[in-house]
Design a protein around this motif. Structure first.
Motif, PDB file in Angstrom:
ATOM      1  N   SER A  95       0.779  -1.245   0.000  1.00 22.98           N
ATOM      2  CA  SER A  95       0.000   0.000   0.000  1.00 22.98           C
ATOM      3  C   SER A  95       0.806   1.288   0.000  1.00 22.98           C
ATOM      4  O   SER A  95       0.270   2.338  -0.389  1.00 22.98           O
ATOM      5  CB  SER A  95      -0.932   0.018   1.223  1.00 22.98           C
ATOM      6  N   PHE A  96       2.087   1.244   0.445  1.00 20.53           N
ATOM      7  CA  PHE A  96       2.779   2.509   0.658  1.00 20.53           C
ATOM      8  C   PHE A  96       4.113   2.654  -0.062  1.00 20.53           C
ATOM      9  O   PHE A  96       4.627   3.775  -0.144  1.00 20.53           O
ATOM     10  CB  PHE A  96       2.991   2.733   2.158  1.00 20.53           C
ATOM     11  N   ALA A  97       4.711   1.577  -0.554  1.00 16.08           N
ATOM     12  CA  ALA A  97       5.994   1.696  -1.255  1.00 16.08           C
ATOM     13  C   ALA A  97       5.800   2.542  -2.505  1.00 16.08           C
ATOM     14  O   ALA A  97       4.989   2.231  -3.361  1.00 16.08           O
ATOM     15  CB  ALA A  97       6.524   0.311  -1.629  1.00 16.08           C
ATOM     16  N   GLY A  98       6.521   3.648  -2.584  1.00 18.76           N
ATOM     17  CA  GLY A  98       6.403   4.542  -3.723  1.00 18.76           C
ATOM     18  C   GLY A  98       5.281   5.547  -3.612  1.00 18.76           C
ATOM     19  O   GLY A  98       5.107   6.389  -4.502  1.00 18.76           O
ATOM     20  N   ALA A  99       4.489   5.500  -2.513  1.00 19.17           N
ATOM     21  CA  ALA A  99       3.374   6.429  -2.337  1.00 19.17           C
ATOM     22  C   ALA A  99       3.881   7.762  -1.796  1.00 19.17           C
ATOM     23  O   ALA A  99       5.001   7.869  -1.294  1.00 19.17           O
ATOM     24  CB  ALA A  99       2.343   5.837  -1.381  1.00 19.17           C
ATOM     25  N   THR A 100       3.051   8.782  -1.908  1.00 17.23           N
ATOM     26  CA  THR A 100       3.416  10.092  -1.384  1.00 17.23           C
ATOM     27  C   THR A 100       3.488  10.047   0.145  1.00 17.23           C
ATOM     28  O   THR A 100       2.835   9.212   0.787  1.00 17.23           O
ATOM     29  CB  THR A 100       2.373  11.147  -1.809  1.00 17.23           C
ATOM     30  N   PRO A 101       4.286  10.938   0.760  1.00 18.98           N
ATOM     31  CA  PRO A 101       4.441  10.915   2.213  1.00 18.98           C
ATOM     32  C   PRO A 101       3.121  11.115   2.945  1.00 18.98           C
ATOM     33  O   PRO A 101       2.263  11.888   2.525  1.00 18.98           O
ATOM     34  CB  PRO A 101       5.395  12.084   2.485  1.00 18.98           C
ATOM     35  N   PHE A 130      17.720   9.865  -6.885  1.00 16.55           N
ATOM     36  CA  PHE A 130      18.444  10.919  -7.583  1.00 16.55           C
ATOM     37  C   PHE A 130      18.432  10.814  -9.109  1.00 16.55           C
ATOM     38  O   PHE A 130      18.751  11.795  -9.784  1.00 16.55           O
ATOM     39  CB  PHE A 130      19.904  10.940  -7.105  1.00 16.55           C
ATOM     40  N   VAL A 131      18.088   9.652  -9.664  1.00 14.16           N
ATOM     41  CA  VAL A 131      18.193   9.461 -11.095  1.00 14.16           C
ATOM     42  C   VAL A 131      16.844   9.242 -11.769  1.00 14.16           C
ATOM     43  O   VAL A 131      16.547   9.835 -12.809  1.00 14.16           O
ATOM     44  CB  VAL A 131      19.146   8.277 -11.430  1.00 14.16           C
ATOM     45  N   MET A 132      15.998   8.410 -11.171  1.00 15.26           N
ATOM     46  CA  MET A 132      14.749   8.022 -11.828  1.00 15.26           C
ATOM     47  C   MET A 132      13.694   9.117 -11.758  1.00 15.26           C
ATOM     48  O   MET A 132      13.625   9.861 -10.779  1.00 15.26           O
ATOM     49  CB  MET A 132      14.195   6.735 -11.202  1.00 15.26           C
ATOM     50  N   ARG A 133      12.882   9.186 -12.791  1.00 18.10           N
ATOM     51  CA  ARG A 133      11.739  10.095 -12.812  1.00 18.10           C
ATOM     52  C   ARG A 133      10.503   9.366 -12.298  1.00 18.10           C
ATOM     53  O   ARG A 133      10.467   8.151 -12.243  1.00 18.10           O
ATOM     54  CB  ARG A 133      11.494  10.602 -14.239  1.00 18.10           C
ATOM     55  N   GLU A 134       9.491  10.164 -11.931  1.00 19.45           N
ATOM     56  CA  GLU A 134       8.247   9.575 -11.456  1.00 19.45           C
ATOM     57  C   GLU A 134       7.621   8.694 -12.532  1.00 19.45           C
ATOM     58  O   GLU A 134       7.703   8.998 -13.727  1.00 19.45           O
ATOM     59  CB  GLU A 134       7.252  10.672 -11.062  1.00 19.45           C
ATOM     60  N   GLY A 135       7.013   7.591 -12.108  1.00 18.96           N
ATOM     61  CA  GLY A 135       6.369   6.705 -13.060  1.00 18.96           C
ATOM     62  C   GLY A 135       6.347   5.279 -12.553  1.00 18.96           C
ATOM     63  O   GLY A 135       6.731   4.990 -11.409  1.00 18.96           O
ATOM     64  N   ALA A 136       5.904   4.372 -13.412  1.00 18.98           N
ATOM     65  CA  ALA A 136       5.747   2.974 -13.021  1.00 18.98           C
ATOM     66  C   ALA A 136       7.077   2.350 -12.620  1.00 18.98           C
ATOM     67  O   ALA A 136       7.141   1.558 -11.676  1.00 18.98           O
ATOM     68  CB  ALA A 136       5.098   2.184 -14.151  1.00 18.98           C
ATOM     69  N   ARG A 137       8.145   2.673 -13.348  1.00 18.43           N
ATOM     70  CA  ARG A 137       9.451   2.086 -13.019  1.00 18.43           C
ATOM     71  C   ARG A 137       9.918   2.511 -11.631  1.00 18.43           C
ATOM     72  O   ARG A 137      10.495   1.719 -10.890  1.00 18.43           O
ATOM     73  CB  ARG A 137      10.481   2.491 -14.064  1.00 18.43           C
TER      74      ARG A 137
END
Length: 217
Positions: free
Chosen positions: A20-26, A175-182
């Motif tokens: 439910s929370f990995a990668g979710a907004t704070p 630091f490198v990846m952009r927001e998205g599925a990856r």
């Protein structure tokens, strides 16, 4: 049976966080679940009579998770300092457990990994460049010590390997990846490696018979 309670609590919180929370907004709920998934490993380590420095390292990891789950550069720096202190605590623990200087190929692996992060990630860190470099040095030293642990601490070594893997993923994700599925997938992968690594560190010595045979005292 009592020994299972903190592990079950930690595992349940870890699974909830993963789903439910990995990668979710704070959010404060995210912070509580993430921090609790590691904090529950502290009493588990105490129940298994792990060295005090490992217990301290786990507690500092929980502090680091709390900080890193909050927004802002200040919280990120606090989290980085807490994890660096935790790695130093693990380093002291591993020396106390009889860690020796590992083979040169093992050291070379960590040097290559650190060099890869320096070339690929550090140029994207901006004003955090030197704190990130300092953190890399600390985790490399801790990992090299883990590589020199005796056979009965093999599970600890695997835990550290998972931890280092999660940190490598975290550095790229942050630091490198952009927001998205990856990036969301990377967040789940790093949580799996990180929590499993911390869990193995928390109970590693109790798993010694799996690596040294049932005759070990």
């Amino acid at each position: 049976m009592i020994l299972l309670l903190p592990f079950v609590a930690a595992l349940l919180l870890a699974v909830i966080y993963l789903i439910s929370f990995a990668g979710a907004t704070p959010s404060w709920r995210k912070t509580a679940i993430k921090t609790g998934a590691i904090a529950c490993l502290v009493p588990l380590a105490l129940m298994f009579h792990m060295p005090g420095w490992i217990v301290i390292g786990l507690a500092l990891g929980a502090v680091g998770d709390f900080a890193l789950s909050r927004p802002g550069k200040g919280a990120f720096l606090v989290g980085m300092v807490a994890f660096a202190a935790g790695h130093l605590a693990y380093l002291v623990a591993f020396i106390g457990l009889g860690a020796v200087w590992p083979s040169w190929p093992a050291i070379a692996v960590m040097v290559v990994l650190a060099g890869t992060v320096e070339i690929w990630v550090v140029p994207h860190t901006g004003s955090l460049r030197w704190p990130v470099r300092g953190y890399i040095l600390v985790i490399v030293a801790m990992a090299i010590a883990a590589m020199g642990l005796p056979p009965e601490a093999t599970a600890l070594s695997w835990g550290v390997a998972f931890f280092v893997t999660s940190d490598a993923i975290l550095s790229v994700e942050t630091f490198v990846m952009r927001e998205g599925a990856r990036k969301r997938l990377a967040s789940r992968a790093l949580w799996l490696f990180y929590w499993c690594g911390q869990a193995l560190i928390a109970i590693g010595l109790a798993l010694a018979p799996l690596f040294t045979g049932p005759a070990m005292n």
